[in-house]
Write an enzyme that holds these catalytic residues in place. Structure first.
Site, PDB file in Angstrom:
ATOM      1  N   HIS A   1       0.845  -1.206   0.000  1.00  0.00           N
ATOM      2  CA  HIS A   1       0.000   0.000   0.000  1.00  0.00           C
ATOM      3  C   HIS A   1       0.870   1.243   0.000  1.00  0.00           C
ATOM      4  O   HIS A   1       1.970   1.252   0.551  1.00  0.00           O
ATOM      5  CB  HIS A   1      -0.996   0.012   1.162  1.00  0.00           C
ATOM      6  CG  HIS A   1      -0.384   0.036   2.532  1.00  0.00           C
ATOM      7  ND1 HIS A   1      -0.046   1.203   3.187  1.00  0.00           N
ATOM      8  CD2 HIS A   1      -0.054  -0.970   3.386  1.00  0.00           C
ATOM      9  CE1 HIS A   1       0.444   0.923   4.386  1.00  0.00           C
ATOM     10  NE2 HIS A   1       0.458  -0.389   4.528  1.00  0.00           N
TER      11      HIS A   1
ATOM     12  N   ASP B   1      -0.355   4.424   0.978  1.00  0.00           N
ATOM     13  CA  ASP B   1      -0.730   5.416   1.991  1.00  0.00           C
ATOM     14  C   ASP B   1       0.059   5.167   3.270  1.00  0.00           C
ATOM     15  O   ASP B   1       0.616   4.080   3.482  1.00  0.00           O
ATOM     16  CB  ASP B   1      -2.235   5.371   2.267  1.00  0.00           C
ATOM     17  CG  ASP B   1      -2.670   4.060   2.903  1.00  0.00           C
ATOM     18  OD1 ASP B   1      -2.362   2.992   2.321  1.00  0.00           O
ATOM     19  OD2 ASP B   1      -3.292   4.088   3.980  1.00  0.00           O
TER      20      ASP B   1
ATOM     21  N   ASP C   1       6.711   1.344   6.304  1.00  0.00           N
ATOM     22  CA  ASP C   1       5.305   0.947   6.197  1.00  0.00           C
ATOM     23  C   ASP C   1       4.546   1.917   5.310  1.00  0.00           C
ATOM     24  O   ASP C   1       4.096   2.958   5.785  1.00  0.00           O
ATOM     25  CB  ASP C   1       4.712   0.896   7.604  1.00  0.00           C
ATOM     26  CG  ASP C   1       3.274   0.433   7.635  1.00  0.00           C
ATOM     27  OD1 ASP C   1       2.817  -0.162   6.642  1.00  0.00           O
ATOM     28  OD2 ASP C   1       2.611   0.669   8.657  1.00  0.00           O
TER      29      ASP C   1
ATOM     30  N   GLU D   1      -5.077   1.711   3.134  1.00  0.00           N
ATOM     31  CA  GLU D   1      -4.995   0.569   4.040  1.00  0.00           C
ATOM     32  C   GLU D   1      -4.952   1.000   5.495  1.00  0.00           C
ATOM     33  O   GLU D   1      -5.540   0.364   6.376  1.00  0.00           O
ATOM     34  CB  GLU D   1      -3.756  -0.271   3.705  1.00  0.00           C
ATOM     35  CG  GLU D   1      -3.672  -1.608   4.449  1.00  0.00           C
ATOM     36  CD  GLU D   1      -2.984  -1.510   5.798  1.00  0.00           C
ATOM     37  OE1 GLU D   1      -3.081  -2.488   6.570  1.00  0.00           O
ATOM     38  OE2 GLU D   1      -2.350  -0.475   6.099  1.00  0.00           O
ATOM     39  N   GLU D   2      -4.232   2.086   5.783  1.00  0.00           N
ATOM     40  CA  GLU D   2      -4.026   2.464   7.172  1.00  0.00           C
ATOM     41  C   GLU D   2      -5.313   2.921   7.854  1.00  0.00           C
ATOM     42  O   GLU D   2      -5.462   2.754   9.056  1.00  0.00           O
ATOM     43  CB  GLU D   2      -2.977   3.582   7.271  1.00  0.00           C
ATOM     44  CG  GLU D   2      -1.582   3.198   6.797  1.00  0.00           C
ATOM     45  CD  GLU D   2      -0.888   2.218   7.721  1.00  0.00           C
ATOM     46  OE1 GLU D   2      -1.519   1.728   8.678  1.00  0.00           O
ATOM     47  OE2 GLU D   2       0.297   1.920   7.478  1.00  0.00           O
TER      48      GLU D   2
END
Length: 451
Positions: free
Chosen positions: A89, A91, A122, A153-154
């Site tokens: 991801h 984001d 991340d 995703e976060e």
């Protein structure tokens, strides 16, 4: 390609990969409500640019209802070869308090072989590891390739779950590589075989129409903040174990970190005890955890002598792999209603849920990954769990039950993901990209295909 050729190709690509990661992580692609949207779209565009550079013949942004676009790439499988789906991801988490960072969070800074900045690990390292691994093949991929990079995703990864359920053929694959985890320590290879699920909600307590003077009314007027604090602290007993009925402690069949390792990695202050019961592996990977991640109350610097009429908190829950996030949230909400003091008004909202994951014992793809990781790291990987959550994984498992889902990446336990001073070790990133390229090559060999 031979393993030597693959290793050389990845090593040669690393200077470009590092520079791209630096440029990528400089984009503040925080997809939380209230943050600017333009940087998130800019990160989507750069993700598309990166995937095109690998030689994938099909790359495009795809809309996701209620979310930012995902970026999809594809190369058809050679005859008789399997297809691998690569996930990451683009984001990132909010940076939090800039004063807690030793370097500016969105000005990636290289220090002693590590790149510091929000998203460097991340999960922009996951995007770059996929890109670097694919570049090793110069567009001549040994197996079929599909790539899906999501953009929220976060905060709300469940939105991509719905997209997958509506478009199963787009992502159908024989094996899935999820580059959003990491090793316990740099250079200590591991494959994540279990993930806790997650849930979250916001609670609001109201007691008064408006704030009143604490001298004139304090002592009789019900303080909303005091009520909320009583409710939140009741979730745990004095040992730190959860008091909510129906949320028992689980067990993990494997070895977790030692207490010394955990205290060092987590930065636990001298003299402060760890909380909870059972082994660390049980607590971190197989049990429930409830954390208050935010409070809406006056700041200390802005405090006035008043009794608070309302207070809000954000509560995040980690759920064992086999647990049901919705049932878990319902149990916690009901418990909080029961312990609410003084007849205060309580409301809940902004619910999010995501299921956990438990891998099977392993098959041909896992065996190929073991061989690839052993060559890249110099020793075979071990199985570990992860306390974090990746909402998409359980959906992929439901949609493609025959596919092997493999979780590994460059986010080692000391990478400070979701925290100030996040960083990625660049040698670890090289080894992870090498592992992935070797793995893709291994899958096309007769030994991997059972020929």
């Amino acid at each position: 390609m031979t393993p030597d050729q693959i290793e050389s190709a990845v090593s040669a690509a690393m200077p470009q990969a590092i520079e791209e990661l630096r440029r990528f992580a400089a984009i503040p692609s925080v997809a939380f409500p209230g943050h600017p949207e333009e940087p998130v779209f800019a990160a989507a565009s750069m993700t598309e640019e990166l995937l095109r550079s690998t030689g994938l013949p099909r790359v495009q942004q795809v809309p996701v209802d209620g979310s930012f676009p995902a970026v999809f790439g594809e190369a058809p499988a050679p005859p008789g070869m399997p297809t691998v789906l690569l996930y990451a991801h683009y984001d990132v988490q909010p940076a939090g308090d800039p004063a807690a960072w030793r370097t500016p969070p969105f000005e990636p800074t290289l220090i002693d072989g590590r790149l510091y900045g929000r998203g460097c690990a991340d999960d922009k390292s996951g995007v770059i590891s996929h890109v670097t691994a694919l570049r090793a093949f110069h567009g001549q991929f040994p197996v079929g390739i599909k790539v899906i990079i999501e953009g929220q995703e976060e905060y709300a990864g469940d939105r991509l779950e719905a997209f997958v359920e509506r478009n199963p053929d787009l992502l159908r694959a024989d094996a899935v590589v999820v580059a959003d985890t990491g090793n316990p320590r740099v250079g200590d290879p591991a494959v994540t075989t279990s993930l806790r699920g997650m849930a979250g909600f916001t609670i609001e307590v109201r007691t008064l129409r408006e704030a009143v003077h604490s001298g004139s009314f304090g002592g009789a007027a019900p303080d909303a903040l005091a009520a909320l604090m009583r409710m939140l602290t009741s979730l745990h007993d004095d040992n730190g174990d959860i008091r909510v009925p129906g949320l028992p402690r689980g067990s993990f069949l494997g070895h977790g970190p030692s207490e010394e390792e955990f205290r060092r990695t987590a930065g636990v202050v001298d003299g402060v005890s760890l909380v909870g019961s059972g082994s660390l592996a049980d607590r971190l990977w197989s049990s429930y955890a409830i954390t208050v991640t935010g409070l809406d109350v006056p700041t200390v610097s802005g405090a006035i002598n008043a009794v608070q009429p309302a207070a809000r908190a954000r509560v995040t829950v980690r759920v064992p792999p086999a647990g049901d996030p919705k049932t878990t949230v319902n149990a916690i909400v009901e418990f909080l209603r029961q312990v609410a003091p003084w007849g205060v008004q309580v409301s809940f909202g902004d619910f999010t849920v995501g299921s956990g994951f438990q891998a099977d014992s392993g098959g041909k793809a896992r065996a190929a990954l073991n061989r690839a990781m052993e060559r890249a790291f110099g020793r075979p990987p071990r199985d570990v769990g992860a306390g974090g959550s990746i909402p998409l994984v359980s959906t992929l498992l439901k949609q493609f039950p025959a596919a092997e889902i493999l979780l590994f990446g460059a986010e080692d336990e000391e990478a400070a993901i979701h925290a100030p001073n996040e960083r990625v070790d660049l040698e670890e990133l090289r080894k992870v990209a090498t592992t992935e390229a070797l793995f893709l090559n291994e899958l096309c060999l007769p030994s991997a295909l059972g020929v």
